[in-house]
Structures are given as C-alpha cells and as structure tokens.
Design an enzyme around this catalytic site. Structure first.
Site, PDB file in Angstrom:
ATOM      1  N   ASP A  31       0.744  -1.148   0.188  1.00 35.41           N
ATOM      2  CA  ASP A  31       0.072  -0.041   0.146  1.00 35.41           C
ATOM      3  C   ASP A  31       0.910   1.273  -0.124  1.00 35.41           C
ATOM      4  OD1 ASP A  31      -3.280   0.345   1.062  1.00 35.41           O
ATOM      5  OD2 ASP A  31      -2.144   2.099   1.000  1.00 35.41           O
ATOM      6  N   THR A 119     -12.528  -2.568  -9.850  1.00 34.22           N
ATOM      7  CA  THR A 119     -13.729  -2.535 -10.807  1.00 34.22           C
ATOM      8  C   THR A 119     -13.368  -1.417 -11.730  1.00 34.22           C
ATOM      9  OG1 THR A 119     -15.210  -3.242  -9.144  1.00 34.22           O
ATOM     10  CG2 THR A 119     -16.197  -1.943 -10.944  1.00 34.22           C
ATOM     11  N   GLU A 147     -13.963  -8.545  -8.783  1.00 33.32           N
ATOM     12  CA  GLU A 147     -14.268  -8.946  -7.365  1.00 33.32           C
ATOM     13  C   GLU A 147     -15.998  -8.790  -6.914  1.00 33.32           C
ATOM     14  OE1 GLU A 147     -12.288 -10.640  -5.069  1.00 33.32           O
ATOM     15  OE2 GLU A 147     -14.361 -11.129  -4.492  1.00 33.32           O
ATOM     16  N   ALA A 248     -37.414  -3.723   0.451  1.00 32.57           N
ATOM     17  CA  ALA A 248     -37.446  -2.094   0.214  1.00 32.57           C
ATOM     18  C   ALA A 248     -36.558  -1.527   1.584  1.00 32.57           C
ATOM     19  CB  ALA A 248     -38.925  -1.998   0.420  1.00 32.57           C
ATOM     20  N   GLY A 249     -36.296  -0.324   1.195  1.00 31.47           N
ATOM     21  CA  GLY A 249     -35.560   0.468   2.299  1.00 31.47           C
ATOM     22  C   GLY A 249     -35.292   1.893   1.797  1.00 31.47           C
ATOM     23  N   CYS A 256     -19.582   0.677  -3.639  1.00 33.18           N
ATOM     24  CA  CYS A 256     -19.393   0.188  -4.976  1.00 33.18           C
ATOM     25  C   CYS A 256     -20.624   0.774  -5.826  1.00 33.18           C
ATOM     26  CB  CYS A 256     -19.553  -1.255  -4.924  1.00 33.18           C
ATOM     27  SG  CYS A 256     -17.824  -1.933  -4.380  1.00 33.18           S
ATOM     28  N   LYS A 259     -20.953   4.446  -7.055  1.00 31.71           N
ATOM     29  CA  LYS A 259     -19.954   4.895  -8.059  1.00 31.71           C
ATOM     30  C   LYS A 259     -19.878   3.920  -9.429  1.00 31.71           C
ATOM     31  CE  LYS A 259     -15.813   2.342  -6.809  1.00 31.71           C
ATOM     32  NZ  LYS A 259     -15.457   1.568  -7.747  1.00 31.71           N
ATOM     33  N   LYS A 316     -24.396  -0.331   5.624  1.00 27.57           N
ATOM     34  CA  LYS A 316     -24.963  -1.605   6.056  1.00 27.57           C
ATOM     35  C   LYS A 316     -24.177  -2.312   7.019  1.00 27.57           C
ATOM     36  CE  LYS A 316     -22.428  -4.675   2.982  1.00 27.57           C
ATOM     37  NZ  LYS A 316     -22.488  -5.792   1.931  1.00 27.57           N
TER      38      LYS A 316
HETATM   39  N1  NAD Z   1     -15.082  -2.783  -1.183  1.00 28.92           N
HETATM   40  C1  NAD Z   1     -15.901  -3.772  -1.614  1.00 28.92           C
HETATM   41  O1  NAD Z   1     -16.637  -4.403  -1.136  1.00 28.92           O
HETATM   42  C2  NAD Z   1     -15.464  -3.883  -3.301  1.00 28.92           C
HETATM   43  C3  NAD Z   1     -16.092  -5.026  -3.722  1.00 28.92           C
HETATM   44  C4  NAD Z   1     -16.189  -5.315  -5.209  1.00 28.92           C
HETATM   45  C5  NAD Z   1     -15.077  -4.503  -5.888  1.00 28.92           C
HETATM   46  N2  NAD Z   1     -14.359  -3.511  -5.323  1.00 28.92           N
HETATM   47  C6  NAD Z   1     -13.345  -2.676  -6.192  1.00 28.92           C
HETATM   48  O2  NAD Z   1     -12.282  -2.913  -5.394  1.00 28.92           O
HETATM   49  C7  NAD Z   1     -11.377  -1.850  -5.745  1.00 28.92           C
HETATM   50  C8  NAD Z   1     -10.740  -1.417  -4.284  1.00 28.92           C
HETATM   51  O3  NAD Z   1     -11.892  -1.204  -3.275  1.00 28.92           O
HETATM   52  P1  NAD Z   1     -11.585  -1.023  -1.984  1.00 28.92           P
HETATM   53  O4  NAD Z   1     -13.059  -0.848  -1.234  1.00 28.92           O
HETATM   54  O5  NAD Z   1     -10.924  -2.271  -1.757  1.00 28.92           O
HETATM   55  O6  NAD Z   1     -10.946   0.306  -1.898  1.00 28.92           O
HETATM   56  P2  NAD Z   1     -10.116   0.689  -0.533  1.00 28.92           P
HETATM   57  O7  NAD Z   1     -10.136   2.174  -0.766  1.00 28.92           O
HETATM   58  O8  NAD Z   1     -10.449   0.360   0.682  1.00 28.92           O
HETATM   59  O9  NAD Z   1      -8.449   0.337  -0.679  1.00 28.92           O
HETATM   60  C9  NAD Z   1      -7.789   0.935  -1.927  1.00 28.92           C
HETATM   61  C10 NAD Z   1      -6.257   0.865  -1.355  1.00 28.92           C
HETATM   62  O10 NAD Z   1      -5.491   0.922  -2.436  1.00 28.92           O
HETATM   63  C11 NAD Z   1      -4.300   1.835  -1.853  1.00 28.92           C
HETATM   64  N3  NAD Z   1      -3.627   2.396  -2.980  1.00 28.92           N
HETATM   65  C12 NAD Z   1      -3.740   3.534  -3.751  1.00 28.92           C
HETATM   66  N4  NAD Z   1      -2.862   3.594  -4.651  1.00 28.92           N
HETATM   67  C13 NAD Z   1      -1.925   2.503  -4.615  1.00 28.92           C
HETATM   68  C14 NAD Z   1      -0.876   2.010  -5.118  1.00 28.92           C
HETATM   69  N5  NAD Z   1      -0.104   2.615  -6.114  1.00 28.92           N
HETATM   70  N6  NAD Z   1      -0.223   0.898  -4.726  1.00 28.92           N
HETATM   71  C15 NAD Z   1      -0.778   0.169  -3.586  1.00 28.92           C
HETATM   72  N7  NAD Z   1      -1.673   0.620  -2.942  1.00 28.92           N
HETATM   73  C16 NAD Z   1      -2.583   1.904  -3.523  1.00 28.92           C
HETATM   74  C17 NAD Z   1      -4.739   3.022  -0.953  1.00 28.92           C
HETATM   75  O11 NAD Z   1      -4.113   3.425   0.077  1.00 28.92           O
HETATM   76  C18 NAD Z   1      -6.058   1.969  -0.165  1.00 28.92           C
HETATM   77  O12 NAD Z   1      -5.715   1.395   0.989  1.00 28.92           O
HETATM   78  C19 NAD Z   1     -12.413  -0.719  -6.111  1.00 28.92           C
HETATM   79  O13 NAD Z   1     -12.324  -0.665  -7.677  1.00 28.92           O
HETATM   80  C20 NAD Z   1     -13.978  -1.365  -6.043  1.00 28.92           C
HETATM   81  O14 NAD Z   1     -14.694  -0.635  -6.772  1.00 28.92           O
HETATM   82  C21 NAD Z   1     -14.559  -3.132  -3.915  1.00 28.92           C
END
Ligand code: NAD
Length: 427
Positions: A31, A119, A147, A248-249, A256, A259, A316
């Site tokens: 990270d 995503t 994912e 319903a809610g 996700c 966006k 949630k």
């Molecule tokens: N949160 C979910 O439940 C979920 C489910 C399916 C898909 N996604 C997708 O997965 C992706 C990640 O979502 P998330 O919720 O885990 O995001 P998040 O914000 O929790 O985590 C992203 C992490 O990436 C780090 N980061 C940024 N630039 C970086 C780099 N160059 N190298 C390494 N790390 C870096 C950030 O510091 C952060 O800790 C998104 O595209 C999201 O749409 C999320």
C-alpha cells in the site's frame, strides 16, 4: 504454490491477500499509506471485516506488508491490483491509482501476470495492455478477475463464490489465474477481458435495479395500502425471480453501487448510448433516501430545532465503511432543514459533518429526540427495549422511521412510537 503481490490494502486487497494466503500462496500486500502498513505489520487490521483478522493471523507466515514496490514485485508470479477506483466529478471512474501501479512496474524484467481486481470501465484492460507494451513490458500478462464479494461477508464470499470470472487476452494467463484459485469451489467463467469487465458492471447494475424496483413498489404500496414485505415475499418465491435484493428500504449506498452505476452510465454515454433504465435506477435511489425527510415532516412539521436520532451510520451492517452511506445524505438534509442530528453506530464513525454529533450508544442518541430514524439494520437494534426507549425520547409522540423495515410495526406502535416504515401501511 505461487507468489502474489497485492496492490492495495483496502477492503478488497486485504481479503484477496488473506484468502490466497489461506490457500497456501505467498502474498506481499503493498500500500502507499505508511500507517496502514505499520498497522498490518503490528498485527492490527485497519478495516472492519468479519473473519478477516483471524484469517490474517492464521496465515501470518505467508503474508508480508510493504510500501516498497520493488519488494512487492520481486519474484511475484501475479500482480493483483486492488486499488480504489473512485468517481471523478464527471461520474467516470478515476483510474489514477491503476495507472500509478502500471507505471510503477516499469523495471519489472521477469514474467508475471497482472490481474485486475479493481472495478474498472470496459476497455481498461485493453488500455493497460497497450501501456504495458509501450513500457517494454510485453512479458507481463494481463487478466481481469473482478471481485463480487460484499462487505460484511467478504471472506465467506471469496471462499465460497457464486462464480469466479477470469477474462484474459492470452489463454495461458487465464489458465494461470484459474489455477491460482485451486481449492475454491465454484463455477468458473472464462472470457475475454472486456466481457469480464462488463460482467462486474452488469452484475452490480442488476442488483441495483432490483433495489430501486422494490423501492418503487414500496412507494406504490404506501400509496395504495399494500405491504411491501408481503409483496416481496410473494414475488420472490417465484423461481424465475428469486428473493434476494427485494428488501425495500431507504436506498443503496456504499463504496461500490453508487460509483459503479455512475461509471457504467458514463461508459455508456461516452460510447454514445443513453442507458435509460440505469438512469432511472440511480434517480429512484436518490429520491428514496430523501423520502425519509418527507415522512418526518408529515408528523413533525418543520424540522427546525428538532432533534433526530440516526441509528446506524455504516452503509450496511457488519462494516465500518461509510462511503456513500445513506446516513450521510440524511444527516446533511436534516441539518439543512435546521434539525439537530445525533448519530450512533457500533463501529462506523461519521467524520466532521457540521451539525452532526456522534454518540456512544443508541440510548444516548434517542434520549430527548423528537424522532428516530433506523438507517442501518445492525442486529443489536432488535434487542432494544423500545417501550423503555420511547419514554426516554423527547416528545410525547416521538416519531420512528424504520428505514429498513427491521422492526415489528405492531410492537413498535404498542410501545408508543408513531411508527413509519418503508412500503408498509401507516398506523
Ligand atoms: N469494497 C468492496 O466491497 C468491493 C467489492 C468489489 C469490488 N471493489 C472494487 O475494488 C477496488 C478496491 O476497493 P476497496 O474498497 O478495497 O478500496 P479501498 O479504498 O478500501 O482500498 C484501496 C487501497 O489502495 C491503496 N492504494 C492506492 N494507490 C496504491 C498503489 N499505487 N499501490 C498500492 N496501493 C495503493 C489505498 O491506499 C487503499 O488502501 C475498487 O475498484 C472497488 O470498486 C470493491
């Protein structure tokens, strides 16, 4: 066993890293936020996700954490990208973090497969491929492995997926990614990269459509005296329809759905297509959050000077994630109407929202309040003695808006609340 570098120690990156380590692979999570890496190295988990801490602990010998790209990619067979892709002002996905990762790989001189978990809009894989090639990284393969886990149940979802989607330009890269999942049971969908990217966006859009659909049915139920809970039960028992995502809610939120729906809408628009249905789904959701204000006003008149308790901040239950949470919209609207907001959540925190006070317990939020809005269906709310809570509320006729249809209307009314819910008959 393989060696993985996971970029991003967020909700997806940590679950991905922990689950692959649990399958026996060596994982380095990278990270860019020093505090995150320090916490992880110290055995602390920076996010709340049920089961994640135990999984990270159990597989600690196969998991390392770093800020250093070179250390992460050294000897890595797979480069999993799990960085954030938030919306830009235009609604398009912001791929800055993805491009940063691609650029950070420039020195990589060994074969590895870059795997996109984030995503991303359809077409991103093709652009990444082009950029990798442009940097002399033709030897780095590329696959899309979107994912589908949901926060709150992410570990279970990862280990017991409905499907594993693998899109690749080169069949061998897809085979390698599929093989990496050995030990996880579930149907595997193999396809081209663009289709894999679209599967993710389309799946989210389908779920959001069901939510907005049942919310509109709820609104018509309210106008006609039907009960949406019974309606959803009766509709969902139809095998062609199924019961999930028919609750319903007050609308969907989270990191996700909002966006990703905007990103798909923009993706379509940028390609010259007006995605009418998705536009309606988004609009219905926005209006749904705001309908709570109307319900409160119907009973309280002006909200100026009124105290409203918000029970639940997280978008949630079982997560601390507040990104795009309906609580934020509600709090903002209530403050704009001149109300005082007292919010409670067992895990999530609302940061620096003017006019909003966060309190430690649900009882403290309710004490003296003119109205209570149940925003997040945290299980502990079912255990509250609502008759006692009602006597602690501020007015003789306190209003309760159950934004998740969690509580029993008869019992709440018997406890003395002016109880309203979503799509169920009013008193
Ligand atoms: N949160 C979910 O439940 C979920 C489910 C399916 C898909 N996604 C997708 O997965 C992706 C990640 O979502 P998330 O919720 O885990 O995001 P998040 O914000 O929790 O985590 C992203 C992490 O990436 C780090 N980061 C940024 N630039 C970086 C780099 N160059 N190298 C390494 N790390 C870096 C950030 O510091 C952060 O800790 C998104 O595209 C999201 O749409 C999320």
């Amino acid at each position: 066993m393989s060696r993985l570098a996971v970029f991003g120690a967020g909700y997806v990156g940590l679950v991905t890293g922990a689950c692959f380590a649990d399958l026996g692979h060596e994982v380095v999570v990278r990270d860019v936020v020093p505090l995150r890496i320090e916490q992880l190295r110290a055995g602390e988990v920076p996010i709340f996700e049920p089961g994640l801490e135990e999984l990270l602990q159990r597989n600690a010998e196969r998991l390392t954490y770093t800020l250093d790209v070179a250390e992460a990619v050294q000897d890595a067979d797979f480069l999993y990208v799990a960085v954030g892709t938030p919306p830009t002002y235009s609604g398009d996905a912001d791929l800055t973090a993805v491009w940063t990762v691609v650029d950070e790989l420039s020195g990589l001189d060994r074969r590895a497969v870059m795997v996109m978990k984030s995503t991303v809009p359809v077409g991103t894989g093709a652009k990444v491929r082009h950029r990798l090639d442009g940097r002399g990284l033709e030897h780095v393969g590329y696959a899309s492995n979107p994912e589908f886990t949901a926060e709150g149940t992410a570990v279970r979802d990862f280990q017991h997926p409905d499907r594993i989607v693998v899109g690749s330009f080169d069949g061998a890269d897809g085979d390698a990614v599929q093989e990496l999942h050995k030990g996880i049971e579930g149907p595997v969908v193999r396809c081209d990269v663009a289709s894999a990217e679209m599967i993710k966006l389309a799946a989210n859009a389908a779920l959001m459509t069901r939510i907005s659909f049942i919310n509109e049915i709820a609104n018509v139920c309210e106008a006609t005296g039907a009960d949406v809970v019974r309606v959803a039960e009766g509709v969902g028992l139809d095998r062609r329809i199924g019961p999930s995502f028919l609750r319903a809610g007050i609308g969907y939120g989270g990191s996700c759905f909002p966006k990703d729906s905007l990103a798909l809408k923009q993706l379509a628009a940028n390609s010259g297509y007006h995605f009418q249905l998705l536009n309606a789904v988004i609009e219905v959701n926005e209006l749904q959050k705001r309908r709570v204000i109307g319900k409160l006003q119907r009973h309280l008149g002006s909200l100026r000077g009124k105290t409203v308790a918000l029970l639940g901040i997280a978008f949630k239950p079982n997560t601390d994630d507040i990104r795009e949470a309906p609580s934020l919209v509600l709090a903002g609207r209530l403050v704009a109407e001149g109300g005082h907001v007292r919010a409670w959540d067992p895990i999530a925190t609302i940061d620096e929202l003017p006019g909003v006070e966060q309190v430690e317990t649900a009882a403290a939020a309710i004490a003296g309040a003119d109205a209570v809005v149940l925003v997040t269906e945290w299980p502990e709310l079912a255990d509250i003695d609502w008759a006692r809570a009602r006597s602690a509320a501020g007015s003789a006729q306190p209003v309760f808006v159950d934004g998740r249809n969690m509580l029993d209307p008869d019992r709440m009314r018997a406890a003395g609340w002016v109880y309203e819910s979503i799509g169920r008959p009013s008193a």
